[in-house]
Motif scaffolding. Structure first.
Motif, PDB file in Angstrom:
ATOM      1  N   HIS A   1     -11.033 -17.246 -42.991  1.00 56.63           N
ATOM      2  CA  HIS A   1     -12.339 -17.935 -43.627  1.00 56.63           C
ATOM      3  C   HIS A   1     -12.140 -19.537 -43.599  1.00 56.63           C
ATOM      4  CE1 HIS A   1     -16.282 -17.642 -45.200  1.00 56.63           C
ATOM      5  NE2 HIS A   1     -15.939 -18.173 -46.128  1.00 56.63           N
ATOM      6  N   ARG A   2     -12.285 -19.992 -44.651  1.00 50.15           N
ATOM      7  CA  ARG A   2     -12.075 -21.623 -44.490  1.00 50.15           C
ATOM      8  C   ARG A   2     -10.869 -22.177 -44.353  1.00 50.15           C
ATOM      9  NH1 ARG A   2     -17.177 -24.459 -45.384  1.00 50.15           N
ATOM     10  NH2 ARG A   2     -18.579 -22.743 -46.627  1.00 50.15           N
TER      11      ARG A   2
ATOM     12  N   GLN B   1     -12.623 -19.805 -29.997  1.00 49.16           N
ATOM     13  CA  GLN B   1     -14.229 -19.500 -30.588  1.00 49.16           C
ATOM     14  C   GLN B   1     -14.413 -17.961 -30.605  1.00 49.16           C
ATOM     15  OE1 GLN B   1     -17.503 -20.819 -28.404  1.00 49.16           O
ATOM     16  NE2 GLN B   1     -18.800 -21.190 -30.366  1.00 49.16           N
TER      17      GLN B   1
ATOM     18  N   ARG C   1     -17.780 -18.615 -34.391  1.00 55.86           N
ATOM     19  CA  ARG C   1     -16.912 -19.823 -35.222  1.00 55.86           C
ATOM     20  C   ARG C   1     -15.651 -20.209 -34.412  1.00 55.86           C
ATOM     21  NH1 ARG C   1     -14.292 -19.908 -40.452  1.00 55.86           N
ATOM     22  NH2 ARG C   1     -13.424 -22.029 -40.333  1.00 55.86           N
ATOM     23  N   LEU C   2     -15.573 -21.404 -34.922  1.00 55.76           N
ATOM     24  CA  LEU C   2     -14.406 -22.310 -34.066  1.00 55.76           C
ATOM     25  C   LEU C   2     -13.559 -22.184 -35.008  1.00 55.76           C
ATOM     26  CD1 LEU C   2     -16.816 -25.215 -32.774  1.00 55.76           C
ATOM     27  CD2 LEU C   2     -15.668 -23.216 -31.421  1.00 55.76           C
TER      28      LEU C   2
ATOM     29  N   ALA D   1      -9.223 -24.400 -34.941  1.00 58.90           N
ATOM     30  CA  ALA D   1      -8.239 -25.231 -34.170  1.00 58.90           C
ATOM     31  C   ALA D   1      -6.912 -24.538 -34.541  1.00 58.90           C
ATOM     32  CB  ALA D   1      -8.224 -26.590 -34.364  1.00 58.90           C
TER      33      ALA D   1
ATOM     34  N   GLN E   1     -21.136 -24.909 -41.061  1.00 60.35           N
ATOM     35  CA  GLN E   1     -20.777 -24.041 -39.713  1.00 60.35           C
ATOM     36  C   GLN E   1     -20.540 -22.847 -39.923  1.00 60.35           C
ATOM     37  OE1 GLN E   1     -21.471 -25.395 -36.606  1.00 60.35           O
ATOM     38  NE2 GLN E   1     -22.194 -27.249 -37.490  1.00 60.35           N
ATOM     39  N   ILE E   2     -19.992 -22.742 -41.209  1.00 61.76           N
ATOM     40  CA  ILE E   2     -19.500 -21.367 -41.535  1.00 61.76           C
ATOM     41  C   ILE E   2     -20.624 -20.479 -42.453  1.00 61.76           C
ATOM     42  CG2 ILE E   2     -17.644 -20.249 -43.023  1.00 61.76           C
ATOM     43  CD1 ILE E   2     -15.914 -22.617 -42.737  1.00 61.76           C
TER      44      ILE E   2
ATOM     45  N   ILE F   1     -13.491 -33.983 -30.387  1.00 62.91           N
ATOM     46  CA  ILE F   1     -12.038 -33.897 -30.303  1.00 62.91           C
ATOM     47  C   ILE F   1     -11.914 -33.192 -28.965  1.00 62.91           C
ATOM     48  CG2 ILE F   1     -11.491 -33.785 -32.603  1.00 62.91           C
ATOM     49  CD1 ILE F   1     -11.154 -30.606 -32.191  1.00 62.91           C
TER      50      ILE F   1
ATOM     51  N   VAL G   1     -16.857 -30.437 -29.071  1.00 59.41           N
ATOM     52  CA  VAL G   1     -16.332 -29.972 -30.147  1.00 59.41           C
ATOM     53  C   VAL G   1     -16.061 -31.142 -30.724  1.00 59.41           C
ATOM     54  CG1 VAL G   1     -14.338 -28.556 -31.209  1.00 59.41           C
ATOM     55  CG2 VAL G   1     -15.374 -27.792 -29.001  1.00 59.41           C
TER      56      VAL G   1
ATOM     57  N   ARG H   1     -15.030 -32.564 -34.909  1.00 59.25           N
ATOM     58  CA  ARG H   1     -14.049 -32.044 -36.380  1.00 59.25           C
ATOM     59  C   ARG H   1     -14.595 -33.255 -37.181  1.00 59.25           C
ATOM     60  NH1 ARG H   1      -8.981 -32.828 -38.865  1.00 59.25           N
ATOM     61  NH2 ARG H   1      -8.152 -30.699 -39.470  1.00 59.25           N
TER      62      ARG H   1
ATOM     63  N   LEU I   1     -15.121 -27.616 -37.915  1.00 56.25           N
ATOM     64  CA  LEU I   1     -15.333 -28.061 -36.446  1.00 56.25           C
ATOM     65  C   LEU I   1     -16.977 -27.264 -36.078  1.00 56.25           C
ATOM     66  CD1 LEU I   1     -12.294 -26.233 -35.115  1.00 56.25           C
ATOM     67  CD2 LEU I   1     -12.540 -28.588 -35.206  1.00 56.25           C
ATOM     68  N   SER I   2     -17.530 -28.060 -34.968  1.00 63.90           N
ATOM     69  CA  SER I   2     -18.720 -27.632 -34.560  1.00 63.90           C
ATOM     70  C   SER I   2     -18.799 -27.633 -33.145  1.00 63.90           C
ATOM     71  CB  SER I   2     -19.717 -28.546 -35.495  1.00 63.90           C
ATOM     72  OG  SER I   2     -19.767 -29.944 -34.831  1.00 63.90           O
TER      73      SER I   2
END
Ligand SMILES: [Zn+2]
Ligand SMILES: [Zn+2]
Ligand SMILES: [Zn+2]
Ligand SMILES: [Zn+2]
Lengths: 139, 128
Positions: free
Chosen positions: A64-65, A96, A102-103, A105, B56-57, B71, B84, B86, B93-94
């Motif tokens: 999640h977060r 993604q 949702r993204l 990293a 975004q969530i 980024i 993208v 940050r 992230l978006s």
């Protein structure tokens, strides 16, 4: 493929996790990749825990977060979208989710498929429209 | 929501929500929220920075409001380019579509960045 050594590598060594390395135990934590069906061990060189397939780089939407919280209810397939470079020079994979967009990293692992990574890095440069318009706009 | 946040909220001049102008938090440029190709833009066309105003969530507005730095450049399955971002404060992230009037040199610089510092020797790949 051998990785280049980085100055800060010693600082970012994999944290030791007893449970994952106990003989016969760690197999319960393995997963089958939803992208290429490879059986993947969660133990990955260079990272604390593996979150994507080393072969096709596909992942699952479980967090999640906070990375590793495994609190997302989605469970969708996460595909590699692109690469970014951290300030220390390390490559990060951007995933993604195909279900909810949702993204996330994620660090690359020492045994990630180098060819798949390079293909991903080359993807934006292979778009001729963009490459040529960038050249035209140069002073 | 803090008053500081409200003070820096995008100010709208159009009747429709979100259409108007905003001031780039990075370079100070006054930016039209509508790009040249008619789409809604969330980032500055000059320095490509943005602001964390959408969660975004969970969806809906975010109370963060911090600067978001570009980024990565990515190619979507549709072939469109996306940027993208940050958030420098909370790390969220978006993804924001690249607009036709975005700074092309900045975009290219971001696109070649990973290849300039690869974790393995690229020579091994020969004719890619
Ligand atoms: Zn796979
Ligand atoms: Zn998802
Ligand atoms: Zn700007
Ligand atoms: Zn934020």
């Amino acid at each position: 493929m051998p990785r280049r050594t980085r100055r800060e590598q010693h600082r970012r060594n994999q944290r030791h996790k007893d449970v994952l390395h106990t003989a016969g135990r760690h197999r319960a934590h393995d997963f089958r990749c939803v992208g290429c069906r490879l059986d993947v061990s969660l133990v990955a060189p260079g990272t604390a825990h593996r979150n994507h397939c080393p072969n096709c780089l596909t992942s699952l939407h479980v967090d999640h977060r906070i990375p590793g919280d495994r609190a997302a209810g989605c469970g969708g397939r996460m595909e590699p979208l692109g690469l970014t470079v951290r300030t220390d020079g390390e490559w990060m994979l951007i995933h993604q989710c195909l279900t909810c967009a949702r993204l996330s990293a994620n660090r690359i692992a020492g045994d990630d498929n180098a060819l798949a990574l390079v293909r991903l890095a080359l993807r934006p440069l292979q778009d001729r429209r963009v490459a040529s318009s960038a050249l035209l706009s140069m002073p | 929501m803090s008053s500081d946040h409200l003070a820096h909220q995008h100010h709208t001049t159009g009747a429709a929500f979100g259409i108007g102008t905003f001031t780039c938090v990075r370079c100070g440029l006054t930016v039209s929220a509508k790009s040249a190709d008619g789409t809604r833009r969330n980032h500055c066309p000059s320095c490509l920075h943005s602001r964390h105003v959408l969660d975004q969530i969970e969806g809906g507005p975010s109370e963060c409001g911090a600067r978001m730095s570009p980024i990565a450049i990515a190619v979507l399955r549709t072939g469109d380019w996306t940027l993208v971002h940050r958030c420098v404060r909370c790390g969220e992230l978006s993804s924001d579509p690249v607009c036709g009037d975005d700074n092309q040199l900045m975009l290219m610089r971001m696109a070649v960045r990973p290849l300039a510092d690869p974790p393995f020797p690229l020579e091994a790949f020969g004719s890619l």
